[in-house]
Design a protein around this motif. Sequence first.
Motif, PDB file in Angstrom:
ATOM      1  N   UNK A  55     -15.176  57.739 -15.624  1.00 28.49           N
ATOM      2  CA  UNK A  55     -15.640  57.804 -14.230  1.00 28.49           C
ATOM      3  C   UNK A  55     -16.225  59.179 -13.904  1.00 28.49           C
ATOM      4  N   UNK A  56     -15.632  60.214 -14.514  1.00 24.44           N
ATOM      5  CA  UNK A  56     -16.121  61.580 -14.266  1.00 24.44           C
ATOM      6  C   UNK A  56     -17.563  61.746 -14.712  1.00 24.44           C
ATOM      7  N   UNK A 107     -19.818  59.356 -14.852  1.00 23.35           N
ATOM      8  CA  UNK A 107     -20.660  58.641 -13.875  1.00 23.35           C
ATOM      9  C   UNK A 107     -20.911  59.540 -12.663  1.00 23.35           C
ATOM     10  N   UNK A 108     -19.840  60.183 -12.216  1.00 16.99           N
ATOM     11  CA  UNK A 108     -19.973  61.066 -11.043  1.00 16.99           C
ATOM     12  C   UNK A 108     -20.940  62.213 -11.326  1.00 16.99           C
ATOM     13  N   UNK A 148     -24.536  60.960 -11.331  1.00 21.36           N
ATOM     14  CA  UNK A 148     -25.012  60.657  -9.977  1.00 21.36           C
ATOM     15  C   UNK A 148     -25.237  61.938  -9.163  1.00 21.36           C
ATOM     16  N   UNK A 149     -24.365  62.920  -9.364  1.00 22.64           N
ATOM     17  CA  UNK A 149     -24.535  64.200  -8.651  1.00 22.64           C
ATOM     18  C   UNK A 149     -25.822  64.881  -9.116  1.00 22.64           C
ATOM     19  N   UNK A 197     -28.467  63.445 -10.318  1.00 23.16           N
ATOM     20  CA  UNK A 197     -29.612  62.699  -9.749  1.00 23.16           C
ATOM     21  C   UNK A 197     -29.832  63.125  -8.291  1.00 23.16           C
ATOM     22  N   UNK A 198     -28.728  63.222  -7.542  1.00 25.10           N
ATOM     23  CA  UNK A 198     -28.825  63.613  -6.130  1.00 25.10           C
ATOM     24  C   UNK A 198     -29.431  65.005  -5.986  1.00 25.10           C
ATOM     25  N   UNK A 199     -28.953  65.919  -6.814  1.00 25.17           N
ATOM     26  CA  UNK A 199     -29.460  67.303  -6.733  1.00 25.17           C
ATOM     27  C   UNK A 199     -30.949  67.344  -7.106  1.00 25.17           C
ATOM     28  N   UNK A 251     -33.075  64.890  -6.724  1.00 22.56           N
ATOM     29  CA  UNK A 251     -33.814  64.300  -5.593  1.00 22.56           C
ATOM     30  C   UNK A 251     -33.987  65.321  -4.468  1.00 22.56           C
TER      31      UNK A 251
END
Lengths: 299, 178
Positions: free
Chosen positions: A13-14, A16-17, A20-21, A23-25, A27
């Motif tokens: 899970x870590x 995945x996090x 995703x983080x 990708x967010x940064x 973006x």
Amino acid sequence: MALNQKKSVRIPAGLVLVVLCLISIALMTIWVREGVTGPLHTVRSGFGLVTAPLEQLGAFVSTPLRSASTSIDNMTASPETLDELMQQNEELEAAAIRLEEYRQENERLSQLLELREVYGLESVGARIISRSTDSWNQMITINKGSALGLAIGMPVMSPNGLIGQIESVSLYSSTVRLITDERSGVACFLQASRAEGIVTGSVEGLLYLRFIGLDVEVKPGDAIITSGAGGVYPKGIPLGEVASVEFLSSDVSQTIIVKPQTRVAIFEEVLVLTGSESEIQPNPDAIRDDENRLTQKEA
Amino acid sequence: MTGPSSPPILLPVVTIAAVLLQIIIAPHIAIGGVVPNIVLVAVVLVAMRSEVISATIVGFVLGLVFDLATSGPVGGMSLVMALLSYGVSSFRKDIFQDNWVMQVIVLLLAAFAGELLHNVLYSIIGYDTDFLSSLLRRALPGALYDSLVGLILFPILQHFANASRKRQNAGLLKGKFD
């Protein structure tokens, strides 16, 4: 080992996090660095095309929400009296409300037309269909977009004065950043002294006029109007009046609290200035340049 | 899912409903400029009832949709909500089961953490914000308002979750949540 035996791979899970983080940064970085015509801004404009009808629905739905408290009050009255009176008055009240609505709308639209004539402005009338969908930005959404020639950077006015600037447009709707937003800035001057400054918004929703030197005499009630510097807003549009003045002996300029000319909450229609005698040219960076120029001047 | 886990049908319903409510209703129930973050409430709600990976992905996706529907920088709320979902879903699920107080406390803390993180992000990317003022006037009241919205939404969702679970148990619905 059996051929049909599958080895399940469990993704942590870590991980995945972290992905995703990242990708967010990425973006966010693209969003900040790209221009208003960049891919992410374009995607948001496209998204606006989908959300505009929903926002319009929200404006429709909110009317009964506002009158909910009135309905609750009515429920406490005596049933007999209420039935009789309501039956008699229902139609008349509805008619009166409709007529009052038409009268008010007519009045507001007449004011907007007057304003257009007074300033010799080329403009498009629009209706406010939604307010901010989050607490961090003071915005409104209007029901006109690029289909009618609206573009990013165009100033938006109410019958009383300036209210903001278009920040994003989709085909049939536009988002306007209000002057009360902390990221807004308008080049203005005090009508009495002609001293120039920048009016900025704030978190608390107040307007501040900054960069006015200590030598300038400022009195509560002095009118503040746009200076036209930077080419974003046309010159001479009323913005508000001085509410109070604050400064310390160590300050190099006065901090002036401005009472806005317009309370956006009470308006339903606005004018978008698409052009004027002074040739409005949308230039979002111009205000920042002006601010820098004034800072240098102060220094 | 164990404990108070959501039946499969609820996840899409909750996420779509949260986005619609945020766009349609939230702007009209703002109090003093503070707009409730219904999407954040939904993310926390889902995270309390989901496995870590699915909750984190749901948080990220809903955050991205929120970013596109509002006026902030794209990627900001998706980052915040992915982190929140991860954090909340990492708790043991049984501590939330039928424990309203715990659910509301976690929502309040998560909402405040989310608003605070969002505030920090705004500062990092160079948006001119008065940090302390934003904290006191937006983050704190926003978190309280979100918790209030959560108090209204939790029982409604719990009701539907229970009803859906009963139908599942009766064999009317099949499938897994994650």
